[in-house]
Design a protein around this motif. Structure first.
Motif, PDB file in Angstrom:
ATOM      1  N   MET A 135     -24.264   9.859  -1.923  1.00 28.33           N
ATOM      2  CA  MET A 135     -24.746  10.501  -0.895  1.00 28.33           C
ATOM      3  C   MET A 135     -24.282   9.630   0.463  1.00 28.33           C
ATOM      4  SD  MET A 135     -25.800  13.097   0.534  1.00 28.33           S
ATOM      5  CE  MET A 135     -27.177  14.132   0.012  1.00 28.33           C
ATOM      6  N   THR A 136     -24.575   8.465   0.241  1.00 27.10           N
ATOM      7  CA  THR A 136     -24.100   7.537   1.195  1.00 27.10           C
ATOM      8  C   THR A 136     -22.664   7.547   1.915  1.00 27.10           C
ATOM      9  OG1 THR A 136     -26.053   6.247   0.807  1.00 27.10           O
ATOM     10  CG2 THR A 136     -24.410   5.080   2.288  1.00 27.10           C
ATOM     11  N   GLN A 137     -21.909   7.882   0.644  1.00 27.65           N
ATOM     12  CA  GLN A 137     -20.277   7.582   1.117  1.00 27.65           C
ATOM     13  C   GLN A 137     -20.126   9.170   1.785  1.00 27.65           C
ATOM     14  OE1 GLN A 137     -18.129   7.438  -2.644  1.00 27.65           O
ATOM     15  NE2 GLN A 137     -16.069   7.627  -1.287  1.00 27.65           N
ATOM     16  N   LEU A 138     -20.841   9.986   1.099  1.00 29.27           N
ATOM     17  CA  LEU A 138     -20.329  11.490   1.719  1.00 29.27           C
ATOM     18  C   LEU A 138     -21.009  11.685   3.418  1.00 29.27           C
ATOM     19  CD1 LEU A 138     -21.599  13.852  -1.000  1.00 29.27           C
ATOM     20  CD2 LEU A 138     -19.451  13.554  -0.207  1.00 29.27           C
ATOM     21  N   LEU A 139     -21.970  10.787   3.471  1.00 30.23           N
ATOM     22  CA  LEU A 139     -22.608  10.767   5.019  1.00 30.23           C
ATOM     23  C   LEU A 139     -21.359   9.873   6.024  1.00 30.23           C
ATOM     24  CD1 LEU A 139     -26.221  10.755   4.512  1.00 30.23           C
ATOM     25  CD2 LEU A 139     -24.956  12.656   5.169  1.00 30.23           C
ATOM     26  N   MET A 140     -21.078   8.974   5.226  1.00 27.41           N
ATOM     27  CA  MET A 140     -20.028   8.247   5.973  1.00 27.41           C
ATOM     28  C   MET A 140     -18.649   8.908   6.423  1.00 27.41           C
ATOM     29  SD  MET A 140     -20.569   4.242   4.237  1.00 27.41           S
ATOM     30  CE  MET A 140     -19.170   3.715   4.723  1.00 27.41           C
ATOM     31  N   GLU A 141     -18.305   9.737   5.319  1.00 24.08           N
ATOM     32  CA  GLU A 141     -17.129  10.376   5.469  1.00 24.08           C
ATOM     33  C   GLU A 141     -17.527  11.692   6.508  1.00 24.08           C
ATOM     34  OE1 GLU A 141     -14.158   9.756   4.046  1.00 24.08           O
ATOM     35  OE2 GLU A 141     -14.733   8.169   2.893  1.00 24.08           O
ATOM     36  N   SER A 142     -18.518  12.137   6.477  1.00 22.91           N
ATOM     37  CA  SER A 142     -18.749  13.380   7.317  1.00 22.91           C
ATOM     38  C   SER A 142     -18.701  12.716   8.679  1.00 22.91           C
ATOM     39  CB  SER A 142     -20.012  14.013   7.025  1.00 22.91           C
ATOM     40  OG  SER A 142     -21.284  13.323   7.168  1.00 22.91           O
ATOM     41  N   GLN A 143     -19.376  11.372   8.823  1.00 24.41           N
ATOM     42  CA  GLN A 143     -19.431  10.665  10.228  1.00 24.41           C
ATOM     43  C   GLN A 143     -17.823  10.728  10.665  1.00 24.41           C
ATOM     44  OE1 GLN A 143     -22.398  10.570  11.650  1.00 24.41           O
ATOM     45  NE2 GLN A 143     -21.876   9.750  13.308  1.00 24.41           N
ATOM     46  N   SER A 157     -16.663  13.993  11.762  1.00 22.94           N
ATOM     47  CA  SER A 157     -17.068  14.583  12.984  1.00 22.94           C
ATOM     48  C   SER A 157     -16.666  13.613  14.339  1.00 22.94           C
ATOM     49  CB  SER A 157     -18.730  14.164  13.060  1.00 22.94           C
ATOM     50  OG  SER A 157     -19.206  12.991  13.142  1.00 22.94           O
TER      51      SER A 157
END
Length: 151
Positions: free
Chosen positions: A9-17, A20
């Motif tokens: 989940m942390t990696q997904l959030l970083m990639e989404s950042q 964006s």
């Protein structure tokens, strides 16, 4: 059967950042922000938009009684004419085009992500033409789409 790797989940959030940030640096966002500033700096557009808000409140008041309200036709006509005048202003048209372009970019990014998961995932759009091009509801029901059956 092959074991699937699950993303952290942390990696997904970083990639989404990162995604964006890329979107915020896009031409579409730049054009949108510039058009918004120009429309906000257009004194006449701002005057008419403020007047439109007041007229819209009057319209909502007469809407409660509908055509039976004595001012219904007059207020309805004023609101329509004012809206049309605003829509014809250059700064407003430029803003609307930039807004539509940005909306399409965001829709296409969302559609790409959704399709990577499943063709039946709904992706909302402010543009009914984009929604019509998408895969439908996925149930094969009254909307006319159909579920793809595995071969």
């Amino acid at each position: 059967m092959e074991a699937l790797e699950t993303a952290d989940m942390t990696q997904l959030l970083m990639e989404s950042q990162e995604l964006s940030t890329m979107i915020n640096q896009s031409r579409e966002v730049s054009d949108y922000l510039l058009a918004k500033r120009q429309m906000e700096a257009d004194v006449e557009a701002q005057r008419l938009l403020a007047l439109f808000e007041k007229k819209k409140e009057q319209y909502e008041d007469v809407q409660r009684f509908g055509k039976y309200h004595p001012d219904y036709n007059h207020i309805s006509k004023e609101v329509r004419e004012l809206k049309r005048t605003i829509e014809l202003m250059d700064s407003v048209q430029t803003f609307k085009r930039a807004e539509d372009s940005l909306d399409e970019l965001l829709y296409q990014v969302s559609r790409t992500i959704a399709n990577a998961v499943s063709d039946t995932i709904k992706v909302p759009s402010n543009n009914p033409f984009l929604e019509a091009q998408s895969s439908g509801c996925g149930t094969g029901g009254s909307c006319g789409c159909s579920v793809k059956k595995p071969s």
